[in-house]
Scaffold this motif. Structure first.
Motif, PDB file in Angstrom:
ATOM      1  N   PRO A   7       0.745 -17.309  -7.029  1.00 32.79           N
ATOM      2  CA  PRO A   7       0.808 -16.869  -5.619  1.00 32.79           C
ATOM      3  C   PRO A   7       0.039 -15.566  -5.373  1.00 32.79           C
ATOM      4  CG  PRO A   7       2.963 -17.597  -6.348  1.00 32.79           C
ATOM      5  CD  PRO A   7       2.083 -17.563  -7.577  1.00 32.79           C
ATOM      6  N   CYS A   8       0.089 -14.642  -6.322  1.00 29.92           N
ATOM      7  CA  CYS A   8      -0.646 -13.377  -6.170  1.00 29.92           C
ATOM      8  C   CYS A   8      -2.134 -13.640  -6.062  1.00 29.92           C
ATOM      9  CB  CYS A   8      -0.339 -12.455  -7.348  1.00 29.92           C
ATOM     10  SG  CYS A   8      -1.273 -10.918  -7.317  1.00 29.92           S
ATOM     11  N   TRP A   9      -2.660 -14.493  -6.943  1.00 25.48           N
ATOM     12  CA  TRP A   9      -4.091 -14.787  -6.919  1.00 25.48           C
ATOM     13  C   TRP A   9      -4.468 -15.578  -5.688  1.00 25.48           C
ATOM     14  CZ3 TRP A   9      -7.714 -12.255  -9.000  1.00 25.48           C
ATOM     15  CH2 TRP A   9      -7.410 -11.458 -10.101  1.00 25.48           C
ATOM     16  N   SER A  10      -3.604 -16.465  -5.250  1.00 27.18           N
ATOM     17  CA  SER A  10      -3.882 -17.213  -4.021  1.00 27.18           C
ATOM     18  C   SER A  10      -3.974 -16.256  -2.835  1.00 27.18           C
ATOM     19  CB  SER A  10      -2.778 -18.247  -3.767  1.00 27.18           C
ATOM     20  OG  SER A  10      -2.756 -19.194  -4.796  1.00 27.18           O
ATOM     21  N   TYR A  11      -3.075 -15.286  -2.801  1.00 25.13           N
ATOM     22  CA  TYR A  11      -3.071 -14.295  -1.732  1.00 25.13           C
ATOM     23  C   TYR A  11      -4.353 -13.460  -1.767  1.00 25.13           C
ATOM     24  CZ  TYR A  11      -1.141 -10.723   1.351  1.00 25.13           C
ATOM     25  OH  TYR A  11      -0.926  -9.859   2.378  1.00 25.13           O
ATOM     26  N   ALA A  12      -4.745 -13.020  -2.955  1.00 25.75           N
ATOM     27  CA  ALA A  12      -5.968 -12.220  -3.102  1.00 25.75           C
ATOM     28  C   ALA A  12      -7.198 -13.038  -2.711  1.00 25.75           C
ATOM     29  CB  ALA A  12      -6.096 -11.711  -4.535  1.00 25.75           C
ATOM     30  N   ALA A  13      -7.244 -14.299  -3.117  1.00 28.19           N
ATOM     31  CA  ALA A  13      -8.378 -15.159  -2.769  1.00 28.19           C
ATOM     32  C   ALA A  13      -8.450 -15.370  -1.260  1.00 28.19           C
ATOM     33  CB  ALA A  13      -8.262 -16.496  -3.495  1.00 28.19           C
ATOM     34  N   ALA A  14      -7.298 -15.568  -0.623  1.00 26.29           N
ATOM     35  CA  ALA A  14      -7.271 -15.736   0.835  1.00 26.29           C
ATOM     36  C   ALA A  14      -7.762 -14.468   1.529  1.00 26.29           C
ATOM     37  CB  ALA A  14      -5.865 -16.090   1.304  1.00 26.29           C
ATOM     38  N   ASP A  40       2.726  -7.237   4.063  1.00 28.13           N
ATOM     39  CA  ASP A  40       3.796  -7.700   3.177  1.00 28.13           C
ATOM     40  C   ASP A  40       4.805  -6.598   2.876  1.00 28.13           C
ATOM     41  OD1 ASP A  40       2.227  -6.074   1.631  1.00 28.13           O
ATOM     42  OD2 ASP A  40       1.837  -7.552   0.066  1.00 28.13           O
ATOM     43  N   GLY A  41       4.797  -5.551   3.663  1.00 24.77           N
ATOM     44  CA  GLY A  41       5.783  -4.497   3.501  1.00 24.77           C
ATOM     45  C   GLY A  41       5.325  -3.317   2.674  1.00 24.77           C
ATOM     46  N   VAL A  42       4.180  -3.423   2.005  1.00 24.35           N
ATOM     47  CA  VAL A  42       3.686  -2.294   1.213  1.00 24.35           C
ATOM     48  C   VAL A  42       3.212  -1.174   2.125  1.00 24.35           C
ATOM     49  CG1 VAL A  42       1.927  -1.557  -0.433  1.00 24.35           C
ATOM     50  CG2 VAL A  42       3.105  -3.726  -0.762  1.00 24.35           C
ATOM     51  N   VAL A  43       2.538  -1.551   3.203  1.00 18.83           N
ATOM     52  CA  VAL A  43       2.066  -0.584   4.188  1.00 18.83           C
ATOM     53  C   VAL A  43       3.046  -0.606   5.361  1.00 18.83           C
ATOM     54  CG1 VAL A  43       0.206   0.028   5.757  1.00 18.83           C
ATOM     55  CG2 VAL A  43      -0.330  -0.937   3.511  1.00 18.83           C
ATOM     56  N   ALA A  44       3.621   0.532   5.657  1.00 17.66           N
ATOM     57  CA  ALA A  44       4.573   0.628   6.767  1.00 17.66           C
ATOM     58  C   ALA A  44       3.811   0.927   8.053  1.00 17.66           C
ATOM     59  CB  ALA A  44       5.604   1.708   6.481  1.00 17.66           C
ATOM     60  N   VAL A  45       3.554  -0.115   8.838  1.00 18.70           N
ATOM     61  CA  VAL A  45       2.760   0.068  10.048  1.00 18.70           C
ATOM     62  C   VAL A  45       3.465   0.923  11.088  1.00 18.70           C
ATOM     63  CG1 VAL A  45       1.360  -2.004   9.730  1.00 18.70           C
ATOM     64  CG2 VAL A  45       3.505  -2.151  11.004  1.00 18.70           C
ATOM     65  N   GLY A 126      -3.124  -2.653  -0.322  1.00 19.75           N
ATOM     66  CA  GLY A 126      -2.461  -2.974   0.924  1.00 19.75           C
ATOM     67  C   GLY A 126      -3.219  -2.662   2.198  1.00 19.75           C
ATOM     68  N   LEU A 127      -4.158  -1.745   2.131  1.00 16.19           N
ATOM     69  CA  LEU A 127      -4.919  -1.371   3.317  1.00 16.19           C
ATOM     70  C   LEU A 127      -6.245  -0.778   2.877  1.00 16.19           C
ATOM     71  CD1 LEU A 127      -3.785   0.251   6.523  1.00 16.19           C
ATOM     72  CD2 LEU A 127      -5.528   1.441   5.235  1.00 16.19           C
TER      73      LEU A 127
END
Length: 133
Positions: A7-14, A40-45, A126-127
């Motif tokens: 899933p991590c690699w799929s997310y990075a590829a996307a 995904d919650g890492v960056v608090a907008v 994350g950003l």
């Protein structure tokens, strides 16, 4: 936490596909900046420090000093994207992906003052803030 999962690699590829598609459009090349962000919650907008950091990055103090920026945090998690130098290998299929000693620039990132710019070849976390052409 094992980030070398499918899933991590799929997310990075996307994410990479979206970036490649985005920058291929003529209107983005005429943009001043563009900012991909993982929601995904890492960056608090909702955190005003995010916008203070972006404002500081595009301030006159930093004009001409960067082509792309990523931001560090208390917990740097994106080891797969971090490359200190252009010739540094991707750690995806290695056992050293979480070995801080393999990332000499990380100590600079971790110890940097709020407005310091640290040169690396790749980072995301994350950003990112990219200059348009």
């Amino acid at each position: 936490r094992n980030l070398l999962t499918k899933p991590c690699w799929s997310y990075a590829a996307a994410r990479n596909h979206i970036l490649e598609t985005y920058v291929a459009h003529p209107w983005i090349r005429s943009s001043t900046y563009y900012i991909p962000i993982d929601l995904d919650g890492v960056v608090a907008v909702s955190d005003p420090r995010l916008y203070e950091g972006i404002s500081a990055a595009i301030s006159l103090k930093h004009v001409g000093k960067w082509d792309a920026l990523s931001f560090s945090g208390v917990w740097y998690y994106d080891w797969i994207a971090l490359r200190c130098t252009p010739d540094q290998a991707n750690c995806q299929l290695s056992s050293w992906c979480f070995n801080v000693s393999k990332f000499p620039c990380f100590s600079q990132i971790r110890d940097a003052q709020r407005e310091d710019l640290i040169t690396v070849s790749s980072a995301f976390n994350g950003l990112a803030l990219y200059k348009g052409a």
